[in-house]
Motif scaffolding. Structure first.
Motif, PDB file in Angstrom:
ATOM      1  N   CYS A 265       0.831  -1.328  -0.076  1.00  0.00           N
ATOM      2  CA  CYS A 265      -0.039   0.217   0.028  1.00  0.00           C
ATOM      3  C   CYS A 265       0.839   1.246  -0.121  1.00  0.00           C
ATOM      4  O   CYS A 265       2.210   1.206   0.325  1.00  0.00           O
ATOM      5  N   ASP A 266       0.220   2.416  -0.288  1.00  0.00           N
ATOM      6  CA  ASP A 266       0.976   3.882  -0.065  1.00  0.00           C
ATOM      7  C   ASP A 266      -0.165   4.631   0.595  1.00  0.00           C
ATOM      8  O   ASP A 266      -1.264   4.122   1.286  1.00  0.00           O
ATOM      9  N   GLU A 267      -0.203   5.935   0.490  1.00  0.00           N
ATOM     10  CA  GLU A 267      -0.908   6.799   1.350  1.00  0.00           C
ATOM     11  C   GLU A 267      -2.564   6.529   0.649  1.00  0.00           C
ATOM     12  O   GLU A 267      -3.255   7.010   1.444  1.00  0.00           O
ATOM     13  N   GLU A 268      -2.452   6.285  -0.667  1.00  0.00           N
ATOM     14  CA  GLU A 268      -3.972   6.531  -1.261  1.00  0.00           C
ATOM     15  C   GLU A 268      -4.719   5.315  -1.326  1.00  0.00           C
ATOM     16  O   GLU A 268      -5.675   4.941  -1.594  1.00  0.00           O
ATOM     17  N   CYS A 269      -3.626   3.880  -1.750  1.00  0.00           N
ATOM     18  CA  CYS A 269      -4.267   2.662  -2.508  1.00  0.00           C
ATOM     19  C   CYS A 269      -3.757   1.646  -1.652  1.00  0.00           C
ATOM     20  O   CYS A 269      -2.692   1.396  -1.093  1.00  0.00           O
ATOM     21  N   VAL A 270      -4.423   0.761  -1.693  1.00  0.00           N
ATOM     22  CA  VAL A 270      -4.002  -0.958  -1.346  1.00  0.00           C
ATOM     23  C   VAL A 270      -3.774  -1.610  -2.758  1.00  0.00           C
ATOM     24  O   VAL A 270      -4.787  -1.409  -3.350  1.00  0.00           O
ATOM     25  N   PHE A 271      -2.873  -2.295  -2.867  1.00  0.00           N
ATOM     26  CA  PHE A 271      -2.415  -3.142  -4.081  1.00  0.00           C
ATOM     27  C   PHE A 271      -2.385  -4.556  -3.851  1.00  0.00           C
ATOM     28  O   PHE A 271      -1.723  -4.971  -2.816  1.00  0.00           O
ATOM     29  N   ALA A 272      -3.283  -5.392  -4.555  1.00  0.00           N
ATOM     30  CA  ALA A 272      -3.275  -6.618  -3.988  1.00  0.00           C
ATOM     31  C   ALA A 272      -3.086  -7.616  -5.174  1.00  0.00           C
ATOM     32  O   ALA A 272      -3.476  -7.629  -6.167  1.00  0.00           O
ATOM     33  N   ALA A 273      -2.282  -8.737  -4.881  1.00  0.00           N
ATOM     34  CA  ALA A 273      -2.016  -9.939  -5.775  1.00  0.00           C
ATOM     35  C   ALA A 273      -3.061 -10.858  -5.495  1.00  0.00           C
ATOM     36  O   ALA A 273      -2.918 -11.470  -4.433  1.00  0.00           O
ATOM     37  N   VAL A 274      -4.003 -10.810  -6.401  1.00  0.00           N
ATOM     38  CA  VAL A 274      -5.175 -11.982  -6.250  1.00  0.00           C
ATOM     39  C   VAL A 274      -5.077 -12.756  -7.504  1.00  0.00           C
ATOM     40  O   VAL A 274      -5.562 -12.513  -8.753  1.00  0.00           O
ATOM     41  N   GLY A 275      -4.714 -14.208  -7.015  1.00  0.00           N
ATOM     42  CA  GLY A 275      -4.635 -14.998  -8.085  1.00  0.00           C
ATOM     43  C   GLY A 275      -3.730 -14.657  -9.289  1.00  0.00           C
ATOM     44  O   GLY A 275      -2.571 -14.150  -8.902  1.00  0.00           O
ATOM     45  N   LYS A 276      -3.996 -14.540 -10.766  1.00  0.00           N
ATOM     46  CA  LYS A 276      -3.253 -14.333 -11.747  1.00  0.00           C
ATOM     47  C   LYS A 276      -3.227 -12.465 -11.728  1.00  0.00           C
ATOM     48  O   LYS A 276      -2.719 -11.907 -12.741  1.00  0.00           O
ATOM     49  N   GLY A 277      -4.223 -12.219 -10.801  1.00  0.00           N
ATOM     50  CA  GLY A 277      -4.357 -10.378 -11.097  1.00  0.00           C
ATOM     51  C   GLY A 277      -3.888  -9.539 -10.371  1.00  0.00           C
ATOM     52  O   GLY A 277      -3.146  -9.975  -9.105  1.00  0.00           O
ATOM     53  N   ILE A 278      -4.139  -8.563 -10.551  1.00  0.00           N
ATOM     54  CA  ILE A 278      -3.657  -7.368  -9.606  1.00  0.00           C
ATOM     55  C   ILE A 278      -4.788  -6.237  -9.520  1.00  0.00           C
ATOM     56  O   ILE A 278      -5.378  -5.700 -10.397  1.00  0.00           O
ATOM     57  N   TYR A 279      -5.070  -5.917  -8.179  1.00  0.00           N
ATOM     58  CA  TYR A 279      -6.200  -5.028  -7.903  1.00  0.00           C
ATOM     59  C   TYR A 279      -5.656  -3.710  -7.293  1.00  0.00           C
ATOM     60  O   TYR A 279      -4.950  -3.929  -6.392  1.00  0.00           O
ATOM     61  N   VAL A 280      -6.505  -2.767  -7.544  1.00  0.00           N
ATOM     62  CA  VAL A 280      -5.848  -1.256  -7.280  1.00  0.00           C
ATOM     63  C   VAL A 280      -7.137  -0.749  -6.312  1.00  0.00           C
ATOM     64  O   VAL A 280      -7.974  -0.506  -6.946  1.00  0.00           O
TER      65      VAL A 280
END
Length: 427
Positions: free
Chosen positions: A264-279
């Protein structure tokens, strides 16, 4: 052994056929990493990298050996032997006592049920703890309290002299898988499907007495918690295995999916989900961008760079650079209920919630554009470290570490060195 490879690297061997994942052309204009340096030494899977300072890092894995490297030159500085089984956790452990000069130390835990403190300046073993009843799976240093924690079948608190200050009773056979520091002298521990909040209490009479108080148990996951990250003083995020495709909405196939890594940073959480990436935007409280097939296999590690870029690595052996860009306004995508859990720590901010609702009405959506594809490893890339101008370091199940370099920068440095030598010879 050091070896330079110039250009795009080599094609991974024995990988699965490419799926419909997004691809990039041969000319990667926005990818600076056109040179790579292969670092050899490990004899098994390299699972861990930890930064020591601005130009040094340590690597460790299933061979039980720890290597210290120079991130600028790729030089192997030390080879540390002391564990008899695979490394299960590693953490930096810097000392900055007023009475002594600052020293860079690292902690390593192993399946041999020991923890060792190493001096990164000399490469020598400082001290070894062998009193554990189970494997230590995670290590966390609390700089503010000047203590460090080990998580296994129980939670232990240690001082810098490696004295055991206090410990919990046996939690579970599975043990603590990950720890994260929270405000108010608290830590969150992932224990199977549960998240346990502990508070560390120091004695007020300066007797070195400590206590661990269980504050709360949060039971909301249906499977073991795999990842944990602290966002700020009020929020932390947990991620686990996701069974329901109707919740996650990743694809039409019934493949099981897990949240493998969170950052994460101050604005977003970044998630590695399966084969994908979510912001996930923290203010808007929704997913603002996703790449459902960022790689051919599970994404194991992601990190946010300073310039609105992300780097991800995968079981398919690839390392990819993404840029977060805005796109034309459209209806926002709702947050999937099985995605990850957001936990509040402290009082809820009602004004922030009201602002988030107003923001949702007029949301700018984003997308992740692939701007770099780094091909060099022949097996699963476990994680990486970003060293800014010095480059990017990756480790893999192929036993290799690769130091990726900015080709243009390295070319300029070589030219400058050559001119300086010519000038010296002309004098």
């Amino acid at each position: 052994m050091l070896r330079w490879l110039i250009g795009g690297g080599r094609e991974p061997q024995g990988l699965a056929e490419k799926s419909s994942v997004q691809t990039i052309g041969e000319e990667q204009i926005q990818n600076p990493y056109t040179e790579l340096l292969v670092l050899k030494g490990h004899q098994d899977i390299v699972r861990f990298l930890v930064q020591i300072d601005d130009c040094r890092f340590a690597s460790a894995g299933d061979d039980g050996i720890i290597f210290l490297w120079n991130a600028q030159t790729g030089e192997k500085l030390f080879e540390l032997h002391g564990h008899t089984q695979k490394i299960t956790a590693i953490a930096p452990f810097s000392s900055s006592d007023a009475s002594e000069e600052k020293s860079n130390l690292i902690l390593t835990a192993s399946a041999d049920k020991t923890v060792i403190v190493w001096d990164c300046t000399t490469g020598r073993q400082v001290q070894k703890v062998s009193c554990f009843h189970s494997t230590v799976k995670c290590l966390t240093v609390l700089q503010r309290l000047d203590v460090w924690l080990s998580g296994g079948s129980d939670l232990c608190v240690w001082n810098r002299k490696l004295d055991l200050l206090c410990k919990t009773s046996h939690l579970t056979d599975a043990g603590i898988s990950t720890l994260v520091e929270l405000p108010k002298n608290c830590v969150a521990a992932a224990v199977g499907k549960e998240l346990i909040i502990f508070r560390l209490i120091a004695s007020s009479d300066k007797s070195e007495g400590w206590n661990i108080l269980e504050v709360k148990r949060l039971v909301d996951h249906h499977d073991n918690i795999l990842s944990l990250v602290s966002v700020n003083d009020l929020t932390f995020v947990t991620g686990s295995h996701v069974d329901s495709q109707t919740e996650i909405k990743l694809s039409q196939s019934p493949n099981e999916t897990s949240v493998q890594h969170l950052t994460c940073d101050e604005e977003c959480v970044f998630a590695a989900v399966g084969k994908g990436i979510y912001v996930y935007n923290l203010q808007m409280k929704r997913v603002i961008a996703c790449q459902r097939t960022a790689h051919d296999s599970s994404v194991l590690h992601i990190e946010k760079l300073p310039n609105r870029q992300l780097i991800s690595c995968s079981e398919d052996g690839s390392v990819r650079i993404w840029e977060l860009r805005e796109k034309q306004q459209m209806p926002a995508e709702p947050v999937p209920t099985g995605f990850f859990n957001m936990w509040g720590f402290g009082r809820a901010n009602k004004q922030a919630n009201q602002a988030a609702k107003k923001t949702q009405e007029n949301t700018t959506m984003h997308f992740l554009e692939l701007v770099g594809d780094l091909i060099g490893h022949s097996s699963a890339v476990q994680m990486f470290l970003y060293f800014g101008e010095l480059g990017l370091v990756t480790c893999s199940a192929d036993h290799l570490i690769i130091l990726w370099k900015d080709g243009e920068r390295e070319s300029r440095l070589r030219s400058l060195t050559l001119f300086q030598k010519l000038a010296q010879n002309a004098q």
